[in-house]
Motif scaffolding. Structure first.
Motif, PDB file in Angstrom:
ATOM      1  N   GLU A  99       0.830  -1.207   0.000  1.00 23.10           N
ATOM      2  CA  GLU A  99       0.000   0.000   0.000  1.00 23.10           C
ATOM      3  C   GLU A  99       0.863   1.255   0.000  1.00 23.10           C
ATOM      4  O   GLU A  99       0.547   2.238  -0.677  1.00 23.10           O
ATOM      5  CB  GLU A  99      -0.933  -0.002   1.197  1.00 23.10           C
ATOM      6  CG  GLU A  99      -1.983  -1.082   1.134  1.00 23.10           C
ATOM      7  CD  GLU A  99      -2.715  -1.276   2.442  1.00 23.10           C
ATOM      8  OE1 GLU A  99      -2.280  -0.685   3.460  1.00 23.10           O
ATOM      9  OE2 GLU A  99      -3.702  -2.019   2.450  1.00 23.10           O
ATOM     10  N   THR A 100       1.955   1.232   0.730  1.00 20.68           N
ATOM     11  CA  THR A 100       2.867   2.371   0.760  1.00 20.68           C
ATOM     12  C   THR A 100       3.525   2.564  -0.601  1.00 20.68           C
ATOM     13  O   THR A 100       3.623   3.686  -1.098  1.00 20.68           O
ATOM     14  CB  THR A 100       3.939   2.161   1.842  1.00 20.68           C
ATOM     15  OG1 THR A 100       3.302   1.939   3.091  1.00 20.68           O
ATOM     16  CG2 THR A 100       4.857   3.356   1.936  1.00 20.68           C
ATOM     17  N   LYS A 101       3.963   1.466  -1.210  1.00 19.30           N
ATOM     18  CA  LYS A 101       4.573   1.552  -2.536  1.00 19.30           C
ATOM     19  C   LYS A 101       3.577   2.066  -3.570  1.00 19.30           C
ATOM     20  O   LYS A 101       3.929   2.861  -4.444  1.00 19.30           O
ATOM     21  CB  LYS A 101       5.102   0.189  -2.974  1.00 19.30           C
ATOM     22  CG  LYS A 101       6.372  -0.223  -2.283  1.00 19.30           C
ATOM     23  CD  LYS A 101       6.875  -1.538  -2.827  1.00 19.30           C
ATOM     24  CE  LYS A 101       8.154  -1.953  -2.149  1.00 19.30           C
ATOM     25  NZ  LYS A 101       8.672  -3.221  -2.689  1.00 19.30           N
ATOM     26  N   LEU A 102       2.326   1.639  -3.456  1.00 13.96           N
ATOM     27  CA  LEU A 102       1.307   2.104  -4.388  1.00 13.96           C
ATOM     28  C   LEU A 102       1.037   3.601  -4.222  1.00 13.96           C
ATOM     29  O   LEU A 102       0.915   4.332  -5.202  1.00 13.96           O
ATOM     30  CB  LEU A 102       0.012   1.302  -4.204  1.00 13.96           C
ATOM     31  CG  LEU A 102      -1.107   1.592  -5.189  1.00 13.96           C
ATOM     32  CD1 LEU A 102      -0.660   1.271  -6.612  1.00 13.96           C
ATOM     33  CD2 LEU A 102      -2.336   0.780  -4.826  1.00 13.96           C
ATOM     34  N   LEU A 103       0.987   4.054  -2.987  1.00 15.22           N
ATOM     35  CA  LEU A 103       0.786   5.483  -2.734  1.00 15.22           C
ATOM     36  C   LEU A 103       1.938   6.307  -3.306  1.00 15.22           C
ATOM     37  O   LEU A 103       1.724   7.328  -3.974  1.00 15.22           O
ATOM     38  CB  LEU A 103       0.644   5.746  -1.239  1.00 15.22           C
ATOM     39  CG  LEU A 103       0.467   7.205  -0.827  1.00 15.22           C
ATOM     40  CD1 LEU A 103      -0.870   7.732  -1.331  1.00 15.22           C
ATOM     41  CD2 LEU A 103       0.587   7.355   0.660  1.00 15.22           C
ATOM     42  N   PHE A 104       3.160   5.853  -3.072  1.00 14.82           N
ATOM     43  CA  PHE A 104       4.315   6.565  -3.616  1.00 14.82           C
ATOM     44  C   PHE A 104       4.343   6.503  -5.140  1.00 14.82           C
ATOM     45  O   PHE A 104       4.733   7.473  -5.794  1.00 14.82           O
ATOM     46  CB  PHE A 104       5.613   6.004  -3.054  1.00 14.82           C
ATOM     47  CG  PHE A 104       5.911   6.444  -1.653  1.00 14.82           C
ATOM     48  CD1 PHE A 104       5.575   7.711  -1.220  1.00 14.82           C
ATOM     49  CD2 PHE A 104       6.527   5.591  -0.764  1.00 14.82           C
ATOM     50  CE1 PHE A 104       5.848   8.119   0.071  1.00 14.82           C
ATOM     51  CE2 PHE A 104       6.806   5.994   0.532  1.00 14.82           C
ATOM     52  CZ  PHE A 104       6.469   7.261   0.945  1.00 14.82           C
ATOM     53  N   ALA A 105       3.927   5.379  -5.724  1.00  9.10           N
ATOM     54  CA  ALA A 105       3.902   5.247  -7.184  1.00  9.10           C
ATOM     55  C   ALA A 105       2.865   6.172  -7.798  1.00  9.10           C
ATOM     56  O   ALA A 105       3.024   6.624  -8.933  1.00  9.10           O
ATOM     57  CB  ALA A 105       3.618   3.802  -7.580  1.00  9.10           C
ATOM     58  N   MET A 106       1.804   6.486  -7.064  1.00  8.70           N
ATOM     59  CA  MET A 106       0.777   7.381  -7.592  1.00  8.70           C
ATOM     60  C   MET A 106       1.182   8.841  -7.461  1.00  8.70           C
ATOM     61  O   MET A 106       0.685   9.686  -8.206  1.00  8.70           O
ATOM     62  CB  MET A 106      -0.552   7.146  -6.868  1.00  8.70           C
ATOM     63  CG  MET A 106      -1.182   5.823  -7.209  1.00  8.70           C
ATOM     64  SD  MET A 106      -2.832   5.524  -6.560  1.00  8.70           S
ATOM     65  CE  MET A 106      -2.809   6.196  -4.939  1.00  8.70           C
ATOM     66  N   HIS A 145       7.933  -4.564  -8.420  1.00  9.34           N
ATOM     67  CA  HIS A 145       7.777  -5.932  -8.906  1.00  9.34           C
ATOM     68  C   HIS A 145       6.326  -6.324  -9.140  1.00  9.34           C
ATOM     69  O   HIS A 145       5.985  -7.488  -9.140  1.00  9.34           O
ATOM     70  CB  HIS A 145       8.414  -6.898  -7.908  1.00  9.34           C
ATOM     71  CG  HIS A 145       7.870  -6.748  -6.515  1.00  9.34           C
ATOM     72  ND1 HIS A 145       8.350  -5.801  -5.649  1.00  9.34           N
ATOM     73  CD2 HIS A 145       6.878  -7.383  -5.865  1.00  9.34           C
ATOM     74  CE1 HIS A 145       7.688  -5.876  -4.515  1.00  9.34           C
ATOM     75  NE2 HIS A 145       6.785  -6.815  -4.620  1.00  9.34           N
ATOM     76  N   ASN A 146       5.467  -5.356  -9.361  1.00  9.68           N
ATOM     77  CA  ASN A 146       4.060  -5.647  -9.535  1.00  9.68           C
ATOM     78  C   ASN A 146       3.508  -4.784 -10.666  1.00  9.68           C
ATOM     79  O   ASN A 146       3.844  -3.606 -10.772  1.00  9.68           O
ATOM     80  CB  ASN A 146       3.311  -5.345  -8.222  1.00  9.68           C
ATOM     81  CG  ASN A 146       1.914  -5.868  -8.225  1.00  9.68           C
ATOM     82  OD1 ASN A 146       1.289  -5.997  -9.261  1.00  9.68           O
ATOM     83  ND2 ASN A 146       1.406  -6.158  -7.043  1.00  9.68           N
ATOM     84  N   VAL A 175       1.508   0.424 -13.572  1.00 10.75           N
ATOM     85  CA  VAL A 175       0.380   1.216 -14.072  1.00 10.75           C
ATOM     86  C   VAL A 175       0.270   2.526 -13.292  1.00 10.75           C
ATOM     87  O   VAL A 175       0.054   3.592 -13.875  1.00 10.75           O
ATOM     88  CB  VAL A 175      -0.931   0.401 -14.006  1.00 10.75           C
ATOM     89  CG1 VAL A 175      -2.137   1.275 -14.303  1.00 10.75           C
ATOM     90  CG2 VAL A 175      -0.876  -0.773 -14.964  1.00 10.75           C
ATOM     91  N   ALA A 176       0.421   2.450 -11.968  1.00  6.00           N
ATOM     92  CA  ALA A 176       0.358   3.667 -11.148  1.00  6.00           C
ATOM     93  C   ALA A 176       1.485   4.625 -11.524  1.00  6.00           C
ATOM     94  O   ALA A 176       1.273   5.844 -11.595  1.00  6.00           O
ATOM     95  CB  ALA A 176       0.424   3.308  -9.666  1.00  6.00           C
ATOM     96  N   ASP A 177       2.688   4.104 -11.768  1.00  6.19           N
ATOM     97  CA  ASP A 177       3.802   4.945 -12.226  1.00  6.19           C
ATOM     98  C   ASP A 177       3.467   5.618 -13.559  1.00  6.19           C
ATOM     99  O   ASP A 177       3.729   6.812 -13.745  1.00  6.19           O
ATOM    100  CB  ASP A 177       5.075   4.113 -12.384  1.00  6.19           C
ATOM    101  CG  ASP A 177       5.781   3.842 -11.082  1.00  6.19           C
ATOM    102  OD1 ASP A 177       5.548   4.582 -10.113  1.00  6.19           O
ATOM    103  OD2 ASP A 177       6.570   2.881 -11.036  1.00  6.19           O
TER     104      ASP A 177
END
Length: 83
Positions: free
Chosen positions: A5-12, A50-51, A56-58
């Protein structure tokens, strides 16, 4: 799961912010995009991403950041030509 979740937030958030930052530093939105893509490619190569959802978020964040940076450069050039 908290780590994802943290990685996704940072990627967004971070790629778009980095595009705008590098655009402000280099005064060219394409250079800002290229530098940000190079940083993301280095992080993928190092194994931090790795996902596919993170990819996609990036990509979405890069697109929004590039759109905002190109508007920012266009407005700056218009304001400069008016002076």
């Amino acid at each position: 799961m908290h780590d994802f979740e943290t990685k996704l937030l940072f990627a967004m958030l971070l790629p778009g912010i980095l595009v705008v930052f590098f655009t402000r530093v280099t005064f060219h939105h394409v250079v800002g995009l290229i530098l940000t893509v190079a940083l993301i490619a280095a992080s993928v190569y190092a194994g931090y991403t790795h996902n596919w959802m993170l990819y996609v978020a990036d990509a979405v964040s890069l697109t929004v950041g590039f759109w905002f940076a190109s508007r920012m450069v266009k407005n700056a050039r218009l304001n400069q030509s008016e002076e």
